[in-house]
Design a protein around this motif. Sequence first.
Motif, short mmCIF file in Angstrom:
data_model
loop_
_atom_site.label_atom_id
_atom_site.label_comp_id
_atom_site.label_asym_id
_atom_site.label_seq_id
_atom_site.Cartn_x
_atom_site.Cartn_y
_atom_site.Cartn_z
N GLU A 40 0.82 -1.20 0.00
CA GLU A 40 0.00 0.00 0.00
C GLU A 40 0.86 1.26 0.00
OE1 GLU A 40 -3.66 2.03 2.61
OE2 GLU A 40 -2.91 0.02 3.11
N GLU A 41 1.96 1.24 0.77
CA GLU A 41 2.85 2.40 0.80
C GLU A 41 3.53 2.62 -0.56
OE1 GLU A 41 5.66 1.97 3.94
OE2 GLU A 41 4.15 1.99 5.52
N ILE A 42 3.89 1.53 -1.22
CA ILE A 42 4.51 1.65 -2.54
C ILE A 42 3.54 2.29 -3.52
CG2 ILE A 42 5.41 0.34 -4.51
CD1 ILE A 42 6.44 -1.74 -2.53
N LEU A 43 2.28 1.85 -3.49
CA LEU A 43 1.27 2.41 -4.39
C LEU A 43 0.95 3.87 -4.07
CD1 LEU A 43 -1.09 -0.70 -4.56
CD2 LEU A 43 0.16 0.30 -6.49
N ASN A 44 0.94 4.20 -2.79
CA ASN A 44 0.60 5.58 -2.38
C ASN A 44 1.68 6.59 -2.74
OD1 ASN A 44 -1.87 4.81 -1.35
ND2 ASN A 44 -1.14 4.62 0.76
N SER A 45 2.92 6.12 -2.89
CA SER A 45 4.02 7.05 -3.16
C SER A 45 4.64 6.85 -4.55
CB SER A 45 5.11 6.89 -2.10
OG SER A 45 5.64 5.58 -2.13
N LYS A 46 3.94 6.14 -5.41
CA LYS A 46 4.45 5.88 -6.76
C LYS A 46 4.55 7.19 -7.56
CE LYS A 46 -0.12 5.17 -8.81
NZ LYS A 46 -1.05 4.21 -9.45
N LYS A 47 5.27 7.12 -8.68
CA LYS A 47 5.36 8.30 -9.56
C LYS A 47 5.07 7.86 -10.99
CE LYS A 47 10.28 8.24 -10.70
NZ LYS A 47 11.50 9.07 -10.79
N ASN A 48 4.74 8.81 -11.83
CA ASN A 48 4.41 8.51 -13.23
C ASN A 48 5.51 8.99 -14.17
OD1 ASN A 48 1.88 7.29 -12.84
ND2 ASN A 48 0.89 9.28 -12.61
N VAL A 49 5.87 8.14 -15.10
CA VAL A 49 6.81 8.48 -16.15
C VAL A 49 6.13 8.18 -17.48
CG1 VAL A 49 9.07 8.05 -17.17
CG2 VAL A 49 8.78 7.88 -14.69
N LYS A 50 5.74 9.23 -18.20
CA LYS A 50 5.04 9.09 -19.48
C LYS A 50 3.80 8.20 -19.34
CE LYS A 50 9.21 9.81 -22.26
NZ LYS A 50 10.14 9.22 -23.28
N ASN A 51 2.99 8.48 -18.30
CA ASN A 51 1.74 7.78 -18.03
C ASN A 51 1.92 6.33 -17.59
OD1 ASN A 51 -0.15 9.86 -18.46
ND2 ASN A 51 -0.06 9.56 -20.68
N ILE A 52 3.14 5.98 -17.19
CA ILE A 52 3.40 4.64 -16.64
C ILE A 52 3.81 4.80 -15.18
CG2 ILE A 52 4.89 2.61 -16.76
CD1 ILE A 52 5.16 3.08 -19.75
N SER A 53 3.14 4.08 -14.30
CA SER A 53 3.41 4.20 -12.86
C SER A 53 4.55 3.27 -12.44
CB SER A 53 2.15 3.85 -12.06
OG SER A 53 1.13 4.78 -12.32
N ILE A 54 5.51 3.85 -11.70
CA ILE A 54 6.62 3.07 -11.15
C ILE A 54 6.83 3.49 -9.70
CG2 ILE A 54 7.73 2.84 -13.40
CD1 ILE A 54 9.79 4.91 -12.49
N PRO A 55 7.46 2.65 -8.87
CA PRO A 55 7.71 3.03 -7.47
C PRO A 55 8.69 4.21 -7.40
CG PRO A 55 7.92 0.65 -7.77
CD PRO A 55 7.85 1.25 -9.14
N ASN A 56 8.65 4.93 -6.26
CA ASN A 56 9.64 5.98 -6.07
C ASN A 56 11.02 5.35 -5.88
OD1 ASN A 56 10.11 5.34 -3.28
ND2 ASN A 56 8.42 6.64 -2.66
N ARG A 57 12.05 6.16 -5.87
CA ARG A 57 13.43 5.64 -5.87
C ARG A 57 13.74 4.83 -4.63
NH1 ARG A 57 16.28 11.20 -8.14
NH2 ARG A 57 15.45 11.03 -10.27
N GLN A 58 13.28 5.29 -3.46
CA GLN A 58 13.55 4.56 -2.22
C GLN A 58 12.90 3.18 -2.25
OE1 GLN A 58 15.56 5.27 0.36
NE2 GLN A 58 15.01 3.35 1.37
N HIS A 59 11.68 3.10 -2.73
CA HIS A 59 10.99 1.80 -2.79
C HIS A 59 11.60 0.90 -3.87
CE1 HIS A 59 7.23 3.51 -0.62
NE2 HIS A 59 7.98 2.81 0.21
N LEU A 60 12.07 1.49 -4.94
CA LEU A 60 12.78 0.70 -5.95
C LEU A 60 14.03 0.06 -5.34
CD1 LEU A 60 12.60 2.85 -9.22
CD2 LEU A 60 11.78 0.51 -8.96
N LEU A 61 14.76 0.86 -4.55
CA LEU A 61 15.96 0.36 -3.89
C LEU A 61 15.62 -0.76 -2.91
CD1 LEU A 61 19.02 0.65 -3.23
CD2 LEU A 61 18.34 2.25 -1.42
N GLU A 62 14.61 -0.54 -2.08
CA GLU A 62 14.23 -1.53 -1.07
C GLU A 62 13.78 -2.83 -1.73
OE1 GLU A 62 11.40 0.20 1.62
OE2 GLU A 62 12.72 1.88 2.13
N HIS A 63 12.99 -2.71 -2.79
CA HIS A 63 12.51 -3.92 -3.45
C HIS A 63 13.63 -4.64 -4.19
CE1 HIS A 63 9.67 -6.13 -6.36
NE2 HIS A 63 9.64 -6.74 -5.19
N SER A 64 14.55 -3.89 -4.76
CA SER A 64 15.70 -4.49 -5.45
C SER A 64 16.48 -5.41 -4.51
CB SER A 64 16.62 -3.41 -6.00
OG SER A 64 17.79 -3.97 -6.56
#
Length: 354
Positions: free
Chosen positions: A201-225
């Motif tokens: 839920e936190e990942i979805l609430n803080s996601k960002k859009n790049v050309k109409n495609i939703s991706i996690p924010n940088r911190q969540h990308l790092l944590e999930h990686s």
Amino acid sequence: MPSIKNTYKETLRLIADILSFKNSIEGLKLKLSSSTIDWDQFVTIASNHLVLPACYCRLSQKELLIYLPKDLVIYLKEITHINRNRNHSLMTQVTHITDIFNKNNINYTLLKGTALLAGNYFEDPGERMVGDIDILVELNEVNKSYGILLKEGYTDIEQTLGSKYFEHKHLPRLIPLKFIGAVEVHRKVLIQPYKGILNAEEILNSKKNVKNISIPNRQHLLEHSILNFQVNDFGYFYNSMSLRSLYDTMIIMKTLTTTDTGFLKLPFVKSYIAIGHLFFSDFNDVSSNTFRSQLFLKRMNNKFLKKITDILLKKSMLIKLICHRSFFFVKNKNYRIDIIKDYRRILSLLKSKF
């Protein structure tokens, strides 16, 4: 290609030097200029870690391809070209899926490789080898989004009893009719019992859009990686290493000005960084668990020890699973009936494991 026997550790070090953004380029140039590299072993290990195209791209970016055998350069160029084209096709598929999700007001975000590609984290889109398209969807919209994809021509693969009685982090894998990438619709990002460490839920609430495609924010990308390898792929349990995961992590870390210190103190993360420290100076500024790194080195330097410990760890994990399922077998009548009906397959599976 000339073949000279290098140790596994030496080849890992060479690949790390190629991928790194901070390891000495002059030192790498000297290594590549020598005639003591087992290039066959390099290709095998880099392929096993899914970083062969990344190695080619990084050598090109560092202007060091001239130090490789010509036939190897041709091979790496072709592999990377194929992977780059595949990634372009995957991103066309991603755009198709996300356009449909956007029109249907589905709250989603891409995960892992496709998220990094969509976010333009790589200098060359051919660097990252991608398997499935992983999409995290808000819990109450998971079934809706799955149904939408089924209507779009995707088909789900046949499931075993585990999927019927135990909740996985994603729904059954979907195979496309018109595209090349299988799709996994996620309800969570980590397996049980670790899902609370990284909240969907936190990942979805803080996601960002790049050309109409939703991706996690940088911190969540790092944590999930990090946690995807350490938890979902059992990297922490086996005290192992994935060069692709480490490379993703370094790519993301380059874009972060600050990192959540609480996250960096997690045992999973300190162990991951400790092993990364052994090969990459990119992790020198992050505290780690030196015991885990020493254990990794002992296992790597002693093939017999690694083989025995891997066998014991796999058996212990299997025994734990059997104990859990046995308890559920006693507790749940429907599960008992289905197990009895499917006993031949289950016995055959257990026999292959032991």
